[in-house]
Design a protein around this motif. Structure first.
Motif, short mmCIF file in Angstrom:
data_model
loop_
_atom_site.label_atom_id
_atom_site.label_comp_id
_atom_site.label_asym_id
_atom_site.label_seq_id
_atom_site.Cartn_x
_atom_site.Cartn_y
_atom_site.Cartn_z
N THR A 1 48.25 33.03 45.94
CA THR A 1 47.73 34.16 46.46
C THR A 1 48.42 35.22 46.40
N GLN B 1 42.58 30.31 41.35
CA GLN B 1 41.74 30.72 42.17
C GLN B 1 42.78 31.07 43.62
N GLY B 2 44.05 31.59 43.58
CA GLY B 2 45.03 31.67 44.77
C GLY B 2 45.51 29.97 45.28
N TYR C 1 41.41 41.22 47.09
CA TYR C 1 40.12 40.44 45.85
C TYR C 1 39.13 39.80 47.06
N GLN C 2 40.27 38.72 47.51
CA GLN C 2 38.89 38.01 48.52
C GLN C 2 38.57 38.93 50.00
N PHE D 1 46.05 39.82 37.94
CA PHE D 1 44.97 39.06 38.91
C PHE D 1 43.65 37.93 38.49
N ILE E 1 45.05 34.60 38.00
CA ILE E 1 45.36 33.82 38.78
C ILE E 1 43.45 33.24 39.48
N ALA E 2 42.50 34.35 39.10
CA ALA E 2 41.62 34.03 39.02
C ALA E 2 40.42 33.13 37.89
N THR F 1 53.91 36.28 46.17
CA THR F 1 53.78 37.55 45.58
C THR F 1 55.19 37.91 45.28
N TYR G 1 45.43 39.28 44.16
CA TYR G 1 43.89 37.95 44.62
C TYR G 1 43.26 38.40 46.15
N TYR G 2 44.59 38.09 46.79
CA TYR G 2 44.02 38.61 48.59
C TYR G 2 43.21 39.21 48.83
#
Length: 314
Positions: free
Chosen positions: A265, A257-258, A272-273, A249, A252-253, A94, A269-270
């Motif tokens: 990630t 996907q991180g 969200y996971q 977000f 990345i998605a 980040t 996004y983390y």
């Protein structure tokens, strides 16, 4: 006898005195002001303050939607933050993403603003060209760049014309993060460019003429005249860009996907996971509180430091 009459009639005189009207001009103006700001206050209360309070409340619980349980756990989720082995890597990704995005975005936006501020023919076309990605759909923009950054995509095709074998940009730990940064920079650099362009056009031309008479070159003029006078806009753009970089977000998605690993990630996004893929809504809420704290601290820090470099601030 006259003194007695006056004493008797005094209360009657006072009672007959007219009262001041309740709806004075000042109160009417205050009521009008409250009515004008009421919709905004209601919106902030419903869509900002209430969700923030609910997130803090959820972070104190273990909420399993699949099992239908909602158990109070106190500070257990925050204790899990300190013990999470992946969180340092997420915070590192980040920080790298935000730092790279902010530096490249602000630098490129200021350079483009200076270039398109020239009084030359066709500059209006270039201004529209640089700003057009801002109004393009974010998902569509990201998908197109995903095709360009593939192993056999357009970027490597251009490099192959010069005899350079390009990497698989979205599958290398270093190149994946750099690719996402570049995609985001090109998407939103036009917004900051417009802000800087508006600020540049407010700088008095007389100052530059006086500086040229004194023998100051372009670099000195830019450092001693341009930057100080547009520093309030620089502060605004930096706050917007930093906050925006911490909320990325979709890019990345769609792109990585991180991955690979957790190299891209970022904290959003983390979050969200954890919340929507692993259904750990309590822990996801604790991550949201952490993200809010980081954004608030960085914003307040910039606001306090403005006195040192923003023109007219003391």
């Amino acid at each position: 006898m006259p003194a007695r009459v006056s004493a008797i009639t005094a209360p009657a005189v006072q009672a007959a005195a007219p009262r001041a009207p309740f709806w004075t001009m000042r109160r009417r103006d205050a009521l009008a002001g409250y009515l004008f700001v009421a919709p905004q206050l209601v919106g902030v209360a419903l869509f900002v303050l209430m969700p923030l309070a609910l997130v803090v409340w959820y972070s104190l619980h273990e909420w399993n939607v699949l099992a239908g349980s909602f158990d109070y756990t106190g500070l257990q989720n925050y204790q899990a933050l300190l013990e999470d082995p992946e969180l340092p890597g997420v915070l590192r990704a980040t920080a790298l993403f935000s730092a790279g995005l902010v530096v490249l975005n602000l630098s490129l936006a200021l350079l483009l603003a200076v270039l398109v501020n020239q009084r030359l023919r066709g500059m209006t076309v270039f201004r529209a060209l640089f700003f057009s990605p801002v109004v393009v759909s974010l998902v569509a923009w990201t998908i197109v760049w995903g095709f360009l950054l593939q192993k056999d995509g357009g970027i490597n095709g251009i490099l192959a014309m010069f005899g350079v074998a390009g990497p698989n940009w979205l599958r290398g730990e270093t190149t994946a993060l750099l690719s996402v940064i570049v995609v985001q920079v090109f998407k939103n650099v036009g917004l900051n460019m417009v802000l800087f362009l508006a600020a540049l056009q407010t700088v008095p031309r007389d100052l530059y003429e006086a500086a040229r008479i004194e023998g100051a070159g372009r670099c000195v003029q830019f450092r001693r005249i341009t930057l100080p006078l547009i520093s309030p806009t620089l502060l605004l753009a930096s706050i917007i860009t930093i906050v925006g970089s911490l909320q990325v977000f979709a890019q990345i998605a769609v792109l990585t996907q991180g991955g690979p690993g957790i190299s891209t990630t970022v904290l959003v996004y983390y979050l969200y996971q954890q919340a929507f893929q692993f259904h750990a809504f309590g822990y996801g809420s604790a991550l949201a509180v952490l993200l809010f704290a980081i954004v608030a601290v960085l914003t307040l820090l910039q606001w306090q430091l403005r006195r040192r470099w923003v023109f007219h601030e003391s």
